[in-house]
Design an enzyme around this catalytic site. Sequence first.
Site, mmCIF file in Angstrom:
data_model
loop_
_atom_site.group_PDB
_atom_site.id
_atom_site.type_symbol
_atom_site.label_atom_id
_atom_site.label_comp_id
_atom_site.label_asym_id
_atom_site.label_seq_id
_atom_site.Cartn_x
_atom_site.Cartn_y
_atom_site.Cartn_z
ATOM 1 N N ARG A 330 0.800 -1.221 0.000
ATOM 2 C CA ARG A 330 0.000 0.000 0.000
ATOM 3 C C ARG A 330 0.835 1.274 0.000
ATOM 4 O O ARG A 330 0.518 2.228 -0.707
ATOM 5 C CB ARG A 330 -0.905 -0.002 1.232
ATOM 6 C CG ARG A 330 -1.947 -1.083 1.129
ATOM 7 C CD ARG A 330 -2.776 -1.213 2.369
ATOM 8 N NE ARG A 330 -3.832 -2.181 2.109
ATOM 9 C CZ ARG A 330 -4.702 -2.591 3.010
ATOM 10 N NH1 ARG A 330 -4.643 -2.119 4.232
ATOM 11 N NH2 ARG A 330 -5.632 -3.458 2.690
ATOM 12 N N HIS A 401 -5.997 5.419 6.284
ATOM 13 C CA HIS A 401 -6.787 4.200 6.430
ATOM 14 C C HIS A 401 -6.548 3.464 7.739
ATOM 15 O O HIS A 401 -7.477 2.948 8.349
ATOM 16 C CB HIS A 401 -6.444 3.269 5.258
ATOM 17 C CG HIS A 401 -7.181 1.971 5.289
ATOM 18 N ND1 HIS A 401 -8.544 1.912 5.357
ATOM 19 C CD2 HIS A 401 -6.749 0.681 5.243
ATOM 20 C CE1 HIS A 401 -8.921 0.636 5.360
ATOM 21 N NE2 HIS A 401 -7.851 -0.125 5.315
#
Lengths: 637, 258
Positions: A330, A401
């Site tokens: 990510r 996130h």
Amino acid sequence: MKLDANIPEGPIEKKWENYRDKVALVSPANKRKRKIIVVGTGLAGGSAAATLAELGYDVEAFCYQDSARRAHSIAAQGGINAAKNYQNDGDSIWRLFYDTVKGGDFRSREANVYRLAEVSNLIIDQCVAQGVPFAREYGGKLANRSFGGAQVSRTFYARGQTGQQLLLGAYSALIRQVAAGKVKMHPRTEMLDLVLVDGRARGIVTRNLETGKVRSFSADAVILATGGYGNVFYLSTNAKGSNATAIWRAYKRGAGFANPGFVQIHPTCIPKTGDYQSKLTLMSESLRNDGRIWVPKKKNDKRPANEIPESDRDYYLERRYPSFGNLVPRDVASRAAKNMCDEEHGVGLTGLGVYLDFADAIKRLGEQAVRERYGNLFEMYERITGEDPYKVPMRIYPAIHYTMGGLWVDYNLMSNIEGLFVLGEANFSDHGANRLGASALMQGLADGYFIIPYTLGRYLANIGYDDLDVSHSAFSDAEHQVTERISSLLAIKGKQTVDTFHRRLGEILWDNCGMSRTEQGLKDAIEKIAAIREEFWSDLRVPGTDRDLNQELEKAGRVADFIELADLLARDALERRESCGGHFREEFQTEEGEALRDDENFTHVAVWEYGGDGAEPVRNVEPLQFENVKLTQRSYK
Amino acid sequence: MKLKLNIWRQKNREDRGEFVTYHLDDVNSHMSFLEMLDVLNQQLIEKGEQPVAFEHDCREGICGACGLVINGYPHGPEEGTTTCQLHMRHFKDGDEITIEPWRSKAFPVVKDLVVDRSSLDRLMQHGGFVSIRTGSAEDANNTLIPKEKSDLAMDAAECIGCGACVASCPNGAAMLFVSAKVSHFALLPQGQPERKRRAIQMVQAMQDEGFGACTNYRECEAVCPKRISINFIGMLNREFIKASVLSGAEKGGKYRSK
């Protein structure tokens, strides 16, 4: 601050087994006499409360939501990792361990991560036995999909709602214990302070969100499973109510806060559209299995996606990272997207977006197969944007996130405060500087179902019994502080709303402590945060009273804590003079623009100690030893 | 766009409550419905008035916290959509929108648009689970489940527990909610040992909690944001009847003493 990780002796494959063989036990008759507080009912808290109650402990569980079933674990989409190797593609416990340590850019604790990989298989067994309807193949066996940062297919999933199904599994186990009278559930109740007696965590102070009543609870141990602090950025993929108050209060009572600067920015979220935006919505990483990420080769190309021919498209992840392609971790994917947009290749009205294109997958697999895999995600995308991703590529952009940082814990998942245990995202232990996809669910459930039952027993077996209850002065003192703070929030009677402050705080953090950070930017941020804090306490307006359901008051308390936490986050990012995982300092990068670690000086956990109101926090260090994994420059090329 | 909003205001459980009208200008069509209410609340606070209390959390359509009756429809006019996922592009300039809480005997209003849905949690205590202790499971792939059955169980398991089915039902029945849970487990091998007592006791609990009976209005299916099918209600009825004709011992013991 004493920071002993308490890692058991022996080779890494044997540590957990040895630990369990030798750990002290609590007899069934004595378990009944022990009261345990569990704050938070997500995957970590829900599974812990249920399992501890099954074992015979007397459990009090708390959540701010109206039902335990709504904790934010429910929103996890893509899946949960386990080293089952059902696909016969070369997976093993070792490989899951290695991928997680490498994915975390060598900033996590080996022994904890190995144990996580070890119990991952038990989680899948447990969840299936509860009736979690994981995806299956036609032969009736479980199906798997791939996720970022791995070259094996080890992710178990239930459509795009894996978190929901796992949480409902944990919730069903919890509600079974509520029915059996072993768990007393307190919904719509927020923890506002931790109570210490003789240096041990012995209870909490709570506020009933409907009546406003402030009340204490005592226990033999306190477990915090309250999730991450991503909402400090205001815009994130977290639920609106997700907050850091429980862990922040614990920090102010002496718990070490580890690596607060390690924040995960998820590459595939729906871009922001306007100032009214209240949150960002994630599009599962699993989409990168079949979706291809690209931007126009030409700068500021305003043609609609379907009018841009193949030759004018740059599939930049496939180009830069041929061996992992669209499935790079990510942090790498997020930074690459930011680079593309900084260089004016971004798409959409704001130019802050890249395409995630399914045209090839639809051609290869057919629309039906794509619908089966991602149908609900495509539907969600269309509902939010008004665009049909079966016809036009999705537009995505990175968003806050997950927070790898959290309260420091040892191998027992106990903080430096005796009797205070921290599980799931709320602790820091397993993901280093970057978490791999489908590993948060794994960690939450590992902590709750399979680790805390042993480590809590070890703690309780070694402490005595007493008849401490909430009449002890430590409780009344803490209650008094809690009520004072609520009154002072209401008494400011300024002009600006809580959201105004929270948004401004978020902008400062996103600009200076987001995807890329610099020394100057971080120093500026610390100054600006201090200014916001002052303004908050002199110009905040909270309507209503503290005697009933007052959502503005709830938010005000949380934002007050976020402002303080933001300062610590920036300080941590400033002091870590290297780049690793999600923490990217522009001053420290390779020639190719990848994160450049400084293993000599920063192979450690930074553990921050509260210095008192107005005083500087103290940075302590837990050195990380890598005996099994060789530290390398992470490469996904 | 400009909107006229008629919103239910109620101070607490005891208050009678009333509709209050608000006017909102400059509503952006990309906003979600809840973001529109956020904007209203900011304006109310700035004017020194009390903001409207409403429940919400994930704002991604999965936690089941949000739920407003919008122009008479739970979760509003869009099919298969939670309130938080409803966007203002489905409304137009000059619209008048009526916003109410869930209205049902089993869901008392707590404040404004917030209701108490703890009755759903209590229903779950009567068998909404498989009784399996942590650590006692066998290898996951030992249990074979045909894909079609697993998929159907997942269709039922997608329920988010928002309570729209109850709010939409003229009888205030929780049949869709209960049927989703009972069917999810009845379809899977893991649910078999407790299949009969689960059906009987969850239905009994539904009556005890003050939910109404199902008379096939089918409103629940129409408003369900997860499109749970009323075929599951048929399945629940069959499960209940089959279990009811059994003798006492075969029905199984009770989950709760009360």
